[in-house]
Motif scaffolding. Structure first.
Motif, short mmCIF file in Angstrom:
data_model
loop_
_atom_site.label_atom_id
_atom_site.label_comp_id
_atom_site.label_asym_id
_atom_site.label_seq_id
_atom_site.Cartn_x
_atom_site.Cartn_y
_atom_site.Cartn_z
N THR A 70 0.74 -1.42 0.15
CA THR A 70 -0.04 -0.11 -0.03
C THR A 70 0.84 1.13 0.02
O THR A 70 0.39 2.24 -0.04
CB THR A 70 -1.06 -0.11 1.09
N GLY A 71 2.06 1.02 0.07
CA GLY A 71 3.09 2.24 0.15
C GLY A 71 2.80 3.14 1.41
O GLY A 71 2.71 4.48 1.53
N ALA A 72 2.47 2.41 2.77
CA ALA A 72 2.19 3.08 3.74
C ALA A 72 2.97 4.05 4.28
O ALA A 72 4.25 3.86 4.22
CB ALA A 72 1.63 2.14 4.85
N ARG A 73 2.88 5.25 4.80
CA ARG A 73 3.47 6.27 5.16
C ARG A 73 3.81 5.92 6.86
O ARG A 73 4.81 6.09 7.40
CB ARG A 73 2.90 7.50 5.21
N VAL A 74 2.62 5.45 7.34
CA VAL A 74 2.66 5.14 8.88
C VAL A 74 1.80 3.79 8.95
O VAL A 74 0.69 3.48 8.49
CB VAL A 74 1.81 6.27 9.60
N VAL A 75 2.24 2.98 9.73
CA VAL A 75 1.29 1.81 10.43
C VAL A 75 0.98 1.97 11.64
O VAL A 75 1.74 2.30 12.48
CB VAL A 75 2.28 0.62 10.02
N VAL B 289 12.73 -0.50 11.00
CA VAL B 289 12.57 0.84 11.27
C VAL B 289 12.22 0.69 12.73
O VAL B 289 12.15 -0.11 13.36
CB VAL B 289 11.31 1.55 10.83
N GLY B 290 12.46 1.87 13.51
CA GLY B 290 12.29 1.94 14.92
C GLY B 290 10.61 2.09 15.03
O GLY B 290 9.88 2.11 14.12
N ASP C 189 7.70 16.56 7.81
CA ASP C 189 7.89 15.08 7.17
C ASP C 189 7.97 14.02 8.25
O ASP C 189 7.76 12.67 8.11
CB ASP C 189 9.13 15.02 6.22
N ALA C 190 7.90 14.42 9.57
CA ALA C 190 8.39 13.37 10.69
C ALA C 190 6.82 12.95 11.39
O ALA C 190 5.96 13.73 11.33
CB ALA C 190 9.30 13.91 11.50
N ILE C 191 6.90 11.75 12.16
CA ILE C 191 5.79 11.55 12.82
C ILE C 191 6.38 11.91 14.29
O ILE C 191 7.15 11.43 14.62
CB ILE C 191 5.53 10.09 12.84
N PRO D 282 8.07 3.42 5.93
CA PRO D 282 7.21 3.90 7.04
C PRO D 282 7.39 3.94 8.53
O PRO D 282 8.30 3.22 9.05
CB PRO D 282 5.89 2.62 6.88
N ALA D 283 6.49 4.87 9.20
CA ALA D 283 6.87 4.96 10.63
C ALA D 283 5.77 3.84 11.30
O ALA D 283 4.78 3.79 10.89
CB ALA D 283 6.42 6.12 10.97
#
Lengths: 251, 326
Positions: free
Chosen positions: B87-92, B113-114, B127-129, B150-151
């Motif tokens: 899905t090209g997710a930016r955040v999960v 990723v962290g 651009d950050a979460i 993704p984050a």
């Protein structure tokens, strides 16, 4: 059984924390430090497994600056056999960065069982154990409240859920993270403390993974306003109910 | 703006409230963009897709497989990581529930990723979460920044209440990654408690009993008070769970559950640091304890320094009466 136990040095929570001038960490001045609570349970669980099975070797592993050696010595004084410090200037907040360093050290160790505490009591991310399992390609059962590895081949565990529990199994070797309920850590005996001084403690550089999670700010939550004692017997109940309705508005 | 992916947790064929919370949090992050939810379970779980659409899911990816009848962390983590990629997710977004906390770090590790865990709020900042996360047993609040894409984040239950925001909720079948029935980690048994009972993490009111109750059977007065509120769960101190009066899963404290209900009533609880760590962020705290000097009174908004066996039954009656009037 050949067991590894990952251990974190954390501040004693029985204190009023202050924020460091950087604004991104707590001020460590005057803080007492000890093994994170759940890591103590994990160390005790490892000791009990090998005491029951009569033999084996338990390695304590901690990542951080040289002060973590004090925490590793405590683990050795409880009865763990040897220790490894993965030396880093500081412990990153990012669990994945830590997991890569631990996995690199644990990879060649041919451990039957790798134990973690459910979470570090300071950073409270509950992430490193399952991440290490993923990196090592091992099965993982997290946050277990009961643990049985007595057949030497299988982990049988119980996990507490919201209003329920589940029983989970996986084959060894495995990563297991320990919750409340498994074991209360023993106090090191004088003999244990003396013996710990002679046990091997190896220092290696930590091969930390990439850091993508950082602390931008730390702050103290607002102080609670002082409360009041409404009375010393059931006569105070009507006033309590009135306050819950009109002031707190929760009834 | 890219997609936000939410894990919609179900247990025993039922959608959990935290599923709606995760979708709601994802909707808030997405703004005008797409929210995709992932829903897994055995045959028939897809029936819950509509509820996810109601709370803001544009697309619901449904994976029905007998291997997902119970919690299957290995197959679930593989599925979520794959869905994040496709899905090209930016955040999960996952809930910081028992199952969510088990799966989220596996997903983050697969994506290399962290993780920002147990957040009480989450938002984009450039651009950050950025999320808020209580650390050091709630005595310190950390603001955490995630720069990875993704984050992966988990949301504290109750932090983002479910909010209706109807979207299409278009169902798409999602194929499992590998064979979910072949996972090494197998959940053999699920034992549900009284499902009508509220969980400590979800209850607006918590009544907790401590050693001052003197015996396991005296928890009846605490149960009765909880019952009178109608929306309360019963908690316990570590002293009490160590003595086997109550199960470990009921323990509130540093090594137990961390709770923040609207109203917390501590009965016969002295207020050891270990316990205060688990409940200090409750909105209103009431303490009932014989010992006027007990530390619990330092943190309580309202206290009655009296005998619990006399005060609590009276309070139960008064709460019943107040509720009957409202």
């Amino acid at each position: 059984m050949k067991i590894a136990v990952a251990i974190k040095r954390v501040p004693d929570m029985d204190t009023r924390f202050k924020i460091a001038p950087s604004g991104t960490a707590v001020d460590e001045t005057g803080l007492k430090f000890d093994m994170s609570d759940f890591d103590g349970y994990a160390a005790e669980a490892a000791l009990q497994i090998n005491e029951k099975q009569g033999g084996g070797e338990i390695t304590a592993i901690s990542l951080g600056p040289d002060v973590v050696q004090e925490t590793l010595r405590k683990a050795l004084s409880m009865g763990l056999d040897k220790a490894v410090q993965l030396k880093a200037d500081a412990v990153p907040f990012d669990g994945y960065a830590i997991a890569e360093a631990l996995a690199a050290e644990l990879k060649g160790g041919s451990y039957d069982l790798i134990l973690f505490g459910r979470m570090a009591i300071d950073s409270s991310n509950q992430s490193v154990g399952p991440m290490v399992a993923e990196l090592l390609g091992l099965p993982c059962i997290s946050a277990v409240s009961q643990l049985d590895v007595s057949d030497g081949k299988t982990v049988k565990a119980r996990r507490e859920l919201e209003g329920a529990y589940e029983e989970v199994t996986c084959p060894l070797p495995a990563v297991v993270t320990i919750d409340e309920g498994v074991a209360r850590p023993r106090y090191p005996s004088l003999k244990g403390i003396m013996a710990a001084k002679k046990k091997p403690l190896e220092v290696k550089p930590a091969q930390l993974g990439p850091v993508t999670a950082t602390v931008a700010k730390m702050e103290l939550p607002p102080e609670r306003a002082a409360g009041r004692i409404l009375g010393e017997n059931a006569d105070a109940v009507p006033e309590l109910v009135r306050l819950l309705q009109t002031e707190a508005k929760v009834l | 703006m890219p997609t936000i992916l939410a894990f919609a947790e179900a247990r025993a064929g039922q959608l959990r409230k935290v599923a709606l919370e995760a979708v709601t949090a994802a909707r808030q992050l997405a703004g005008g963009d797409q929210v995709h939810a992932v829903l897994v379970g055995e045959g028939g779980i897809g029936a819950h897709a509509a509820a996810l659409g109601q709370h803001g899911a544009d697309v619901v990816h449904v994976c029905e497989h007998a291997g997902f009848a119970r919690h299957n962390p290995e197959a679930l983590a593989a599925l979520l990581a794959a869905a994040a990629n496709t899905t090209g997710a930016r955040v999960v977004v996952l809930p910081a529930s028992a199952h969510g906390k088990d799966v989220a770090p596996r997903v983050a590790a697969k994506l290399k990723v962290g993780l920002a865990a147990d957040l009480t709020s989450v938002a984009f900042e450039g651009d950050a979460i950025v999320g808020r996360h209580p650390v050091n047993t709630g005595k310190v609040l950390a603001t955490v920044t995630l720069t990875a894409k993704p984050a992966v984040v988990t949301m504290r239950p109750g932090a983002v209440p479910p909010a209706a925001q109807p979207k299409a909720g278009t169902v798409q079948a999602l194929a499992p990654v590998g064979d979910p029935s072949a996972s090494r980690v197998v959940t053999t048994t699920l034992v549900q408690g009284n499902t009508a009972k509220l969980d400590l993490g979800e209850a607006p009111v918590i009544v907790t009993g401590g050693r001052g109750l003197k015996a396991a059977e005296h928890f009846a007065i605490v149960e009765a008070l909880a019952e009178a509120f109608g929306n309360a769960a019963v908690g316990a101190t570590r002293a009490v769970t160590d003595d086997g009066w109550r199960p470990h899963s009921d323990q509130i404290g540093q090594t137990g559950r961390l709770v923040s209900p609207d109203l917390y009533i501590a009965v016969g609880v002295s207020g050891a640091i270990q316990h205060l760590a688990g409940m200090r962020n409750s909105k209103t705290i009431v303490a009932i304890n014989k010992d006027k000097e007990a530390p619990i009174f330092k943190i309580a908004d309202y206290g009655i320094a009296g005998d619990a066996f006399e005060v609590v039954p009276k309070l139960t009656e008064a709460v019943k009466a107040a509720r009957a009037q409202s």
